[in-house]
Design an enzyme around this catalytic site. Structure first.
Site, PDB file in Angstrom:
ATOM      1  N   GLY A 254       0.834  -1.212   0.000  1.00 50.95           N
ATOM      2  CA  GLY A 254       0.000   0.000   0.000  1.00 50.95           C
ATOM      3  C   GLY A 254       0.859   1.247   0.000  1.00 50.95           C
ATOM      4  O   GLY A 254       0.556   2.235   0.672  1.00 50.95           O
TER       5      GLY A 254
ATOM      6  N   SER B 149       1.669   3.208  -2.660  1.00 48.72           N
ATOM      7  CA  SER B 149       1.505   4.144  -3.780  1.00 48.72           C
ATOM      8  C   SER B 149       0.799   5.429  -3.360  1.00 48.72           C
ATOM      9  O   SER B 149       0.720   6.368  -4.139  1.00 48.72           O
ATOM     10  CB  SER B 149       0.722   3.475  -4.919  1.00 48.72           C
ATOM     11  OG  SER B 149      -0.588   3.163  -4.483  1.00 48.72           O
ATOM     12  N   SER B 150       0.269   5.461  -2.131  1.00 49.54           N
ATOM     13  CA  SER B 150      -0.374   6.697  -1.657  1.00 49.54           C
ATOM     14  C   SER B 150      -0.498   6.677  -0.137  1.00 49.54           C
ATOM     15  O   SER B 150      -0.170   5.672   0.506  1.00 49.54           O
ATOM     16  CB  SER B 150      -1.755   6.879  -2.301  1.00 49.54           C
ATOM     17  OG  SER B 150      -2.660   5.932  -1.779  1.00 49.54           O
TER      18      SER B 150
ATOM     19  N   ASP C  84      -0.613  -6.849  -6.314  1.00 49.04           N
ATOM     20  CA  ASP C  84      -1.984  -6.869  -5.806  1.00 49.04           C
ATOM     21  C   ASP C  84      -1.939  -7.943  -4.733  1.00 49.04           C
ATOM     22  O   ASP C  84      -1.653  -9.114  -5.039  1.00 49.04           O
ATOM     23  CB  ASP C  84      -2.929  -7.257  -6.955  1.00 49.04           C
ATOM     24  CG  ASP C  84      -4.371  -7.332  -6.491  1.00 49.04           C
ATOM     25  OD1 ASP C  84      -4.614  -7.612  -5.302  1.00 49.04           O
ATOM     26  OD2 ASP C  84      -5.254  -7.120  -7.333  1.00 49.04           O
TER      27      ASP C  84
ATOM     28  N   SER D 171      -3.977  -1.657  11.207  1.00 45.50           N
ATOM     29  CA  SER D 171      -5.378  -1.880  11.547  1.00 45.50           C
ATOM     30  C   SER D 171      -6.066  -0.524  11.433  1.00 45.50           C
ATOM     31  O   SER D 171      -5.899   0.203  10.448  1.00 45.50           O
ATOM     32  CB  SER D 171      -5.469  -2.474  12.953  1.00 45.50           C
ATOM     33  OG  SER D 171      -6.810  -2.630  13.337  1.00 45.50           O
TER      34      SER D 171
ATOM     35  N   TYR E 256     -16.046  -3.314   6.442  1.00 48.35           N
ATOM     36  CA  TYR E 256     -14.708  -2.757   6.748  1.00 48.35           C
ATOM     37  C   TYR E 256     -14.323  -3.065   8.189  1.00 48.35           C
ATOM     38  O   TYR E 256     -13.233  -3.562   8.461  1.00 48.35           O
ATOM     39  CB  TYR E 256     -14.698  -1.244   6.501  1.00 48.35           C
ATOM     40  CG  TYR E 256     -13.362  -0.615   6.847  1.00 48.35           C
ATOM     41  CD1 TYR E 256     -12.216  -0.927   6.120  1.00 48.35           C
ATOM     42  CD2 TYR E 256     -13.238   0.285   7.908  1.00 48.35           C
ATOM     43  CE1 TYR E 256     -10.989  -0.363   6.432  1.00 48.35           C
ATOM     44  CE2 TYR E 256     -12.007   0.849   8.222  1.00 48.35           C
ATOM     45  CZ  TYR E 256     -10.893   0.527   7.481  1.00 48.35           C
ATOM     46  OH  TYR E 256      -9.669   1.073   7.799  1.00 48.35           O
TER      47      TYR E 256
ATOM     48  N   ALA F  59     -15.485  -5.352  10.084  1.00 44.86           N
ATOM     49  CA  ALA F  59     -15.295  -6.801  10.281  1.00 44.86           C
ATOM     50  C   ALA F  59     -13.853  -7.184   9.943  1.00 44.86           C
ATOM     51  O   ALA F  59     -13.233  -7.979  10.655  1.00 44.86           O
ATOM     52  CB  ALA F  59     -16.285  -7.581   9.417  1.00 44.86           C
TER      53      ALA F  59
HETATM   54  P1  NAP Z   1      -4.886   5.136   0.602  1.00 44.59           P
HETATM   55  O1  NAP Z   1      -4.208   6.421   0.356  1.00 44.59           O
HETATM   56  O2  NAP Z   1      -6.116   4.815  -0.179  1.00 44.59           O
HETATM   57  O3  NAP Z   1      -3.826   3.961   0.432  1.00 44.59           O
HETATM   58  C1  NAP Z   1      -4.186   2.623   0.302  1.00 44.59           C
HETATM   59  C2  NAP Z   1      -3.045   1.865  -0.327  1.00 44.59           C
HETATM   60  O4  NAP Z   1      -3.416   0.481  -0.415  1.00 44.59           O
HETATM   61  C3  NAP Z   1      -2.720   2.337  -1.734  1.00 44.59           C
HETATM   62  O5  NAP Z   1      -1.319   2.389  -1.883  1.00 44.59           O
HETATM   63  C4  NAP Z   1      -3.304   1.252  -2.624  1.00 44.59           C
HETATM   64  O6  NAP Z   1      -2.507   1.129  -3.780  1.00 44.59           O
HETATM   65  C5  NAP Z   1      -3.123   0.029  -1.721  1.00 44.59           C
HETATM   66  N1  NAP Z   1      -3.987  -1.081  -2.102  1.00 44.59           N
HETATM   67  C6  NAP Z   1      -5.353  -1.132  -2.103  1.00 44.59           C
HETATM   68  N2  NAP Z   1      -5.768  -2.319  -2.534  1.00 44.59           N
HETATM   69  C7  NAP Z   1      -4.659  -3.055  -2.817  1.00 44.59           C
HETATM   70  C8  NAP Z   1      -4.419  -4.350  -3.318  1.00 44.59           C
HETATM   71  N3  NAP Z   1      -5.414  -5.187  -3.645  1.00 44.59           N
HETATM   72  N4  NAP Z   1      -3.121  -4.773  -3.455  1.00 44.59           N
HETATM   73  C9  NAP Z   1      -2.106  -3.954  -3.153  1.00 44.59           C
HETATM   74  N5  NAP Z   1      -2.265  -2.706  -2.695  1.00 44.59           N
HETATM   75  C10 NAP Z   1      -3.526  -2.268  -2.539  1.00 44.59           C
HETATM   76  O7  NAP Z   1      -5.332   5.019   2.117  1.00 44.59           O
HETATM   77  P2  NAP Z   1      -4.541   4.964   3.515  1.00 44.59           P
HETATM   78  O8  NAP Z   1      -5.391   5.680   4.463  1.00 44.59           O
HETATM   79  O9  NAP Z   1      -3.117   5.365   3.389  1.00 44.59           O
HETATM   80  O10 NAP Z   1      -4.677   3.403   3.834  1.00 44.59           O
HETATM   81  C11 NAP Z   1      -3.639   2.598   4.338  1.00 44.59           C
HETATM   82  C12 NAP Z   1      -4.183   1.678   5.399  1.00 44.59           C
HETATM   83  O11 NAP Z   1      -4.628   2.460   6.507  1.00 44.59           O
HETATM   84  C13 NAP Z   1      -5.383   0.834   5.006  1.00 44.59           C
HETATM   85  O12 NAP Z   1      -5.196  -0.486   5.489  1.00 44.59           O
HETATM   86  C14 NAP Z   1      -6.554   1.484   5.707  1.00 44.59           C
HETATM   87  O13 NAP Z   1      -7.586   0.577   6.018  1.00 44.59           O
HETATM   88  C15 NAP Z   1      -5.878   1.999   6.965  1.00 44.59           C
HETATM   89  N6  NAP Z   1      -6.554   3.100   7.682  1.00 44.59           N
HETATM   90  C16 NAP Z   1      -6.804   4.297   7.070  1.00 44.59           C
HETATM   91  C17 NAP Z   1      -7.405   5.335   7.806  1.00 44.59           C
HETATM   92  C18 NAP Z   1      -7.679   6.710   7.207  1.00 44.59           C
HETATM   93  O14 NAP Z   1      -8.407   7.500   7.830  1.00 44.59           O
HETATM   94  N7  NAP Z   1      -7.127   7.073   6.071  1.00 44.59           N
HETATM   95  C19 NAP Z   1      -7.729   5.132   9.139  1.00 44.59           C
HETATM   96  C20 NAP Z   1      -7.464   3.904   9.726  1.00 44.59           C
HETATM   97  C21 NAP Z   1      -6.859   2.903   8.990  1.00 44.59           C
HETATM   98  P3  NAP Z   1      -2.998   0.711  -5.248  1.00 44.59           P
HETATM   99  O15 NAP Z   1      -4.400   1.234  -5.412  1.00 44.59           O
HETATM  100  O16 NAP Z   1      -1.980   1.389  -6.123  1.00 44.59           O
HETATM  101  O17 NAP Z   1      -2.880  -0.770  -5.281  1.00 44.59           O
END
Ligand code: NAP
Length: 272
Positions: free
Chosen positions: A9, A11-12, A53, A131, A145, A147
């Protein structure tokens, strides 16, 4: 000491900021995601982008094999890839729900299974799982989500006990609201189910939030979480859990100490 790290994850959002910071700290970082083009610029920092992926097991194996062939070891796996599937339980097709689990739980479970033999041989290793405060609390329309994240909490705790004799530590990072692409993905999913749903009244506050450019003003910058991940990597004795980011501590506190009734009163008012 420089460590060999695979972070998914990357890429962003939090993964991207964490990969950069880890590389700046002198670690050898393999950064994985589907959108490899988004990670090309990381090469200038010495990071090796890998297209992955996490649901593709054959490719997961190829990447781990490549890391072992290149670097000879793997010290840290940061399982950070994930997304939020929001929608009413009545409306979300089980295939969509299954995919949510495939990405947020089984993908990282597979990666963990294939790095553990190397970590056992090395007699050291660290698995860091992203998490969420959502692994401890719950929000309207977030059944699938939450779950996955509640499951990840229990799964990681069991794994920690199993791997302790092999000097492999398991850490959970529980972010609060963070300014990333996460919300856009949630919004797109929700929109998919909207037109034919009997739950539009519950969906509307989310969609209003998605449309409001100021909605994320109080959310935490991903770099703040990147520092937490770096601490979890570098610390000699990492904590079991790191809680950081907007609303995480108060909401988790309310649910834990004031109970589900008080928690639901507050959450229903917030989403009312
Ligand atoms: P994000 O900017 O959307 O980043 C998500 C990352 O996961 C992207 O790099 C995406 O890359 C990658 N990804 C998604 N599906 C994938 C797949 N099938 N295989 C490989 N990579 C995949 O969001 P983020 O907030 O940084 O999320 C990171 C983690 O934090 C997640 O587990 C999320 O549940 C958790 N989280 C986020 C928040 C929040 O408020 N933002 C809060 C609590 C927890 P590609 O699309 O390029 O594959």
């Amino acid at each position: 000491m420089s460590k060999v790290i695979l972070i998914t994850g990357a890429s962003s959002g939090m993964g991207l900021e964490t990969a950069k910071l880890l590389a700046q700290e002198g670690h050898k970082v393999y950064a994985g995601a589907r959108r490899i083009e988004r990670m090309e610029s990381l090469r200038s920092l010495g990071i090796i982008p890998v297209q992955m992926d996490v649901t593709n097991r054959e490719n997961n194996q190829k990447i781990v094999d490549q890391i072992i062939a290149d670097a000879g070891r793997i010290d840290v796996l940061i399982n950070n890839a994930g997304f939020g599937l929001y929608g009413p339980v009545e409306d979300v097709p089980l295939d969509d729900a299954q995919y949510q689990f495939d990405v947020n739980l089984f993908g990282l479970a597979h990666l963990t299974q294939i790095v553990l033999p190397y970590m056992r041989q090395q007699k050291s290793g660290r698995i860091i799982n992203t998490s969420s405060m959502g692994g401890k609390i719950y929000t309207p329309l977030g059944a699938w989500y939450h779950a996955t994240k509640h499951a990840l909490e229990g799964w990681s705790d069991c794994l920690r006990i199993e791997t302790k004799p092999f000097n492999i530590q398991v850490v959970l990072v529980e972010p609060g609201g963070i300014k990333t692409e996460f919300g856009d993905v949630v919004g797109k999913q929700l929109q998919k189910y909207y037109d034919s749903s009997a739950y539009q009244k519950q969906m509307d506050p989310y969609l209003r939030m998605m449309a409001d450019p100021k909605a994320m003003d109080n959310a935490t910058e991903p770099i703040v979480l990147a520092r937490v991940f770096v601490e979890a990597v570098n610390s000699k004795n990492p904590k079991r859990r790191y809680v950081k980011g907007s609303m995480a501590k108060p909401l988790m506190f309310i649910r834990k100490w004031l109970g589900d009734g008080t928690f639901e009163f507050i959450i229903n008012r917030a989403f009312g």
